[in-house]
Write an enzyme that holds these catalytic residues in place. Structure first.
Site, PDB file in Angstrom:
ATOM      1  CB  SER A   1       5.256  -1.983  11.937  1.00  0.00           C
ATOM      2  OG  SER A   1       4.877  -0.649  12.246  1.00  0.00           O
TER       3      SER A   1
ATOM      4  CD  GLU B   1      -3.523  -2.504   7.356  1.00  0.00           C
ATOM      5  OE1 GLU B   1      -2.362  -2.632   6.966  1.00  0.00           O
ATOM      6  OE2 GLU B   1      -4.250  -1.560   7.023  1.00  0.00           O
TER       7      GLU B   1
ATOM      8  N   GLY C   1       2.584   2.153  10.781  1.00  0.00           N
ATOM      9  CA  GLY C   1       3.570   3.222  10.644  1.00  0.00           C
ATOM     10  C   GLY C   1       4.308   3.557  11.926  1.00  0.00           C
TER      11      GLY C   1
ATOM     12  CG  HIS D   1      -5.847   1.925   5.111  1.00  0.00           C
ATOM     13  ND1 HIS D   1      -5.392   2.928   5.939  1.00  0.00           N
ATOM     14  CD2 HIS D   1      -4.844   1.020   5.013  1.00  0.00           C
ATOM     15  CE1 HIS D   1      -4.153   2.633   6.313  1.00  0.00           C
ATOM     16  NE2 HIS D   1      -3.793   1.483   5.771  1.00  0.00           N
TER      17      HIS D   1
ATOM     18  CG  ASN E   1      -1.679   1.242   1.436  1.00  0.00           C
ATOM     19  OD1 ASN E   1      -1.778   2.068   0.533  1.00  0.00           O
ATOM     20  ND2 ASN E   1      -2.262   1.403   2.634  1.00  0.00           N
ATOM     21  CD1 TRP E   2       3.794   1.305  -2.855  1.00  0.00           C
ATOM     22  CD2 TRP E   2       3.436   2.339  -4.823  1.00  0.00           C
ATOM     23  NE1 TRP E   2       4.539   0.662  -3.807  1.00  0.00           N
ATOM     24  CE2 TRP E   2       4.348   1.274  -5.020  1.00  0.00           C
ATOM     25  CE3 TRP E   2       3.059   3.123  -5.915  1.00  0.00           C
ATOM     26  CZ2 TRP E   2       4.877   0.985  -6.276  1.00  0.00           C
ATOM     27  CZ3 TRP E   2       3.600   2.830  -7.159  1.00  0.00           C
ATOM     28  CH2 TRP E   2       4.503   1.776  -7.341  1.00  0.00           C
ATOM     29  CE  LYS E   3      -0.106   3.306   4.740  1.00  0.00           C
ATOM     30  NZ  LYS E   3      -0.052   3.400   6.176  1.00  0.00           N
TER      31      LYS E   3
ATOM     32  CD  GLU F   1      -2.902   5.569   6.699  1.00  0.00           C
ATOM     33  OE1 GLU F   1      -2.840   5.615   5.458  1.00  0.00           O
ATOM     34  OE2 GLU F   1      -2.033   5.007   7.397  1.00  0.00           O
TER      35      GLU F   1
END
Ligand code: PGA
Length: 253
Positions: A215, A169, A175, A97, A11-13, A99
């Site tokens: 992570s 997650e 992160g 997700h 997942n490159w975000k 975020e």
């Protein structure tokens, strides 16, 4: 893993410029092999999808989006429809997700509408679920997971679970460099599989892949995949560089 094909998703975000993105796809493509023994996918920023999927063409690398809107079209400024994603070469999408849920305040019920829409439009969804630190500390992890699964999978038939992946997650591990212990991940994954078993039956529970995210790095991927009920990984930061992502997709070499 019980016969479920391991699935490693990057997942490159909102990261990478266009030329680094294309270089990274070329590198991953060159290391993939025939894709028979593992599934690898990259979830790229939507504006890069057309270019990235053109580079990935002819390889088993899956290309997906990080978000979309559940309506087909209309006055939704800034949004992207499932059909638009398909048109630029995406074959899958992340849904819910953390975020999206926490920074952009996406309501829980949107994830159910998005999973339904993704399936109707032939996109493979990864439904993300996971608790915040305060929820874990208050012993509310299972209650929270149940609520997110109830909402996210409210409109899915058992046989459709072949196309659905779940990513567990824990928000406190995303992160942060902090990884769930084998016990914490094992318990959460077992809980999710039991939920699927109870709601959608034993066959759906058996075939659904449940990824761990938060992570994931080259030095912990093996240990995570050794946990019962962990069928792969959703990788954020470590998916941005070949040095860290290639060893993750080659976890068994
Ligand atoms: P991380 O992100 O690997 O950087 O913790 C994971 C994710 O958000 O999917």
């Amino acid at each position: 893993m019980d016969g479920r094909k391991p699935y490693i998703a990057g997942n490159w975000k909102m990261n990478l410029d266009r030329s680094h993105a294309l270089d990274l796809i070329k590198t991953i493509k060159g290391r993939l092999g025939d894709g028979n023994d593992r599934e690898v996918a990259i979830f790229a920023p939507s504006v890069y999808l057309a270019d990235v999927s053109a580079v990935a063409q002819g390889s088993p690398l899956g290309i997906g989006a990080q978000n979309f809107h559940f309506e087909s079209e209309g006055a939704y400024t800034g949004e992207t429809s499932a059909n638009m994603l398909r048109e630029v070469g995406a074959d899958r999408v992340l849904i819910g997700h953390s975020e999206r849920r926490h920074i952009f305040r996406e309501p829980n019920d949107w994830s159910g509408r998005k999973v339904r829409k993704a399936l109707d439009e032939a996109l493979l969804p990864i439904l993300c679920v996971g608790e915040k630190l305060e929820e874990r500390q208050a012993n509310r992890t299972e209650r929270l997971l149940r609520r997110q699964l109830d909402a996210g999978l409210c409109d899915v038939q058992p046989e459709e679970m072949r196309r659905v992946t779940i990513a567990y997650e824990p928000v406190w591990a995303i992160g942060t460099g902090e990884v769930a212990t084998p016990e914490q991940a094992g318990e959460a994954h077992a809980f999710i599989r039991k939920w699927i078993h109870n709601k959608l039956g034993p066959e759906a529970a058996e075939l659904t892949r449940i990824l761990y995210g938060g992570s994931v790095k080259p030095d912990n991927i093996r240990g995570l995949l050794a946990i019962e009920d962990v069928d792969g990984a959703l990788v954020g930061g470590a998916s941005l560089k070949p040095d860290s992502f290639i060893p993750i997709i080659e976890f068994d070499q």
